[in-house]
Design a protein around this motif. Structure first.
Motif, PDB file in Angstrom:
ATOM      1  N   ASP A  91      -6.519   8.514   0.890  1.00 29.04           N
ATOM      2  CA  ASP A  91      -7.420   7.718   1.722  1.00 29.04           C
ATOM      3  C   ASP A  91      -7.655   8.309   3.108  1.00 29.04           C
ATOM      4  OD1 ASP A  91      -7.864   5.660  -0.203  1.00 29.04           O
ATOM      5  OD2 ASP A  91      -5.876   4.866   0.237  1.00 29.04           O
ATOM      6  N   THR A 112      -4.717  -2.163  -0.889  1.00 27.47           N
ATOM      7  CA  THR A 112      -5.362  -0.983  -1.474  1.00 27.47           C
ATOM      8  C   THR A 112      -5.952  -0.071  -0.407  1.00 27.47           C
ATOM      9  OG1 THR A 112      -7.542  -2.022  -1.735  1.00 27.47           O
ATOM     10  CG2 THR A 112      -5.938  -2.337  -3.516  1.00 27.47           C
ATOM     11  N   SER A 113      -5.821  -0.448   0.871  1.00 26.66           N
ATOM     12  CA  SER A 113      -6.332   0.362   1.973  1.00 26.66           C
ATOM     13  C   SER A 113      -5.279   0.425   3.073  1.00 26.66           C
ATOM     14  CB  SER A 113      -7.636  -0.226   2.527  1.00 26.66           C
ATOM     15  OG  SER A 113      -7.416  -1.532   3.037  1.00 26.66           O
ATOM     16  N   LYS A 132     -10.240   3.411   3.286  1.00 20.58           N
ATOM     17  CA  LYS A 132      -9.994   3.644   1.867  1.00 20.58           C
ATOM     18  C   LYS A 132     -10.950   4.729   1.397  1.00 20.58           C
ATOM     19  CE  LYS A 132      -9.765   1.276  -2.618  1.00 20.58           C
ATOM     20  NZ  LYS A 132      -9.950  -0.031  -3.309  1.00 20.58           N
ATOM     21  N   TYR A 170       0.822  -1.214   0.000  1.00 17.53           N
ATOM     22  CA  TYR A 170       0.000   0.000   0.000  1.00 17.53           C
ATOM     23  C   TYR A 170       0.856   1.264   0.000  1.00 17.53           C
ATOM     24  CZ  TYR A 170      -3.260   3.517   1.857  1.00 17.53           C
ATOM     25  OH  TYR A 170      -4.002   4.659   2.063  1.00 17.53           O
TER      26      TYR A 170
END
Length: 310
Positions: free
Chosen positions: A51, A265-266, A252, A39
């Motif tokens: 985010d 992705t978070s 996210k 990430y």
């Protein structure tokens, strides 16, 4: 800490799935490390387009107050000519910029060191701090003067382990695959020896968290401070006293989601166990102050007056 990735690199989900397929369920800490490494190496997570937002990106006052706190300690120790500003996970370098500007007004000009391995964030930091020295880890920090160490929302992203109380004893939380999804499952073996002797009497289903990485890092930094002088300022959310329950969370696009959805992705984080970290510092005969609420700390250092000036 993150390692560099490229557009052709496999996703974190692919790496984790492959590891589970080869080895069976993996430790939650390994899952978190792989996800966060990917990430932070692949994007700038800060700001409205990222985010999440951190305090230094909202107002210059936050970093300025950190600088005032550091320079006050520097002055109290006789203004040593050789000292080092160390920031762990410095984001875009915004906090350092504001803090160092405040420190310079009092004649404090430390060398600047960033512990960061994300190529994306390194590039952002270099725009503000072209003369900074970067480190992949804390093993090669300078050893020739006091260390003024700042860790703002750093420890919360370090891997944790979770242990769950069952009818047959304490078991470690592992991450397994359920078709295309990742899920948390208890280990087959019991692990009482991993969590100490003070865990009797908890009801079934109780979750305890530990962060061996945080413990090791705090011990190493404490050793440096005990030998060279300096301070470690940790700004994060967490426990003033040890607690129970899962604090693992993901965010996210400024929204919460399951930590097991789309790893890499978070931003995965967990509450910091300030009680344990403080005790580690005390074993090195270091003075410990706090934890204090962030708002109270900022007010005591004059943020209201600074806001009126601005």
């Amino acid at each position: 800490m993150p390692n560099g990735t490229t557009a052709d690199s496999p996703s974190a989900a692919h790496i984790i799935a492959d590891k589970i397929d080869r080895e069976g369920p993996i430790a939650l800490g390994d899952y978190m490390a792989i996800a966060n490494n990917h990430y932070y190496a692949s994007k700038d997570p800060l700001g409205e387009e990222g985010d999440f937002v951190t305090a230094p990106e909202i107002s210059q006052m936050f970093g300025e107050i950190v600088g005032i706190w550091l320079v006050d300690l520097w002055l109290r120790k006789g203004s040593p000519s050789r000292c080092h500003y160390i920031e762990l996970g410095p984001g875009r370098g915004t906090l350092a910029s504001d803090a160092l500007r405040s420190m310079a007004k009092f004649g404090c000009h430390p060398t600047v060191h960033f512990v960061e391995t994300s190529p994306v964030l390194k590039a952002k930091q270099a725009e503000l701090h072209p003369d900074a020295i970067w480190h992949d880890n804390i093993a090669d920090l300078p050893d020739d003067g006091p260390l003024l160490i700042v860790a703002n929302e750093f420890f919360d992203a370090l891997p944790i382990e979770q242990f769950v109380s069952t009818a047959n004893g304490w078991r470690r939380h592992l991450v397994a695959r359920d078709r295309s999804k990742f899920i948390a499952v208890p280990s087959e073996e019991t692990v009482e020896e991993r969590i100490g002797s003070t865990t009797s009497g908890f009801p079934e289903g109780t979750i305890l968290e530990r962060s061996p990485v945080s413990v090791e890092m705090t011990g190493s930094l404490s050793n440096c401070i005990a030998k060279q002088g300096g301070t470690l300022l940790i700004i994060d959310y967490g426990y003033a006293r040890p607690g129970t329950g899962s604090t693992l969370q993901a965010v996210k696009d400024h929204m919460p989601l399951s930590p097991f959805d789309s790893p890499g992705t978070s931003d995965l984080t967990a509450h910091v166990d300030f009680h344990t970290l403080a005790n580690i510092a005390r074993t090195r005969m270091l003075a410990v102050h706090g934890p204090a609420e962030q708002g109270q700390w900022l007010k005591s250092l004059g943020i209201d007056q600074r806001a009126e000036t601005l």
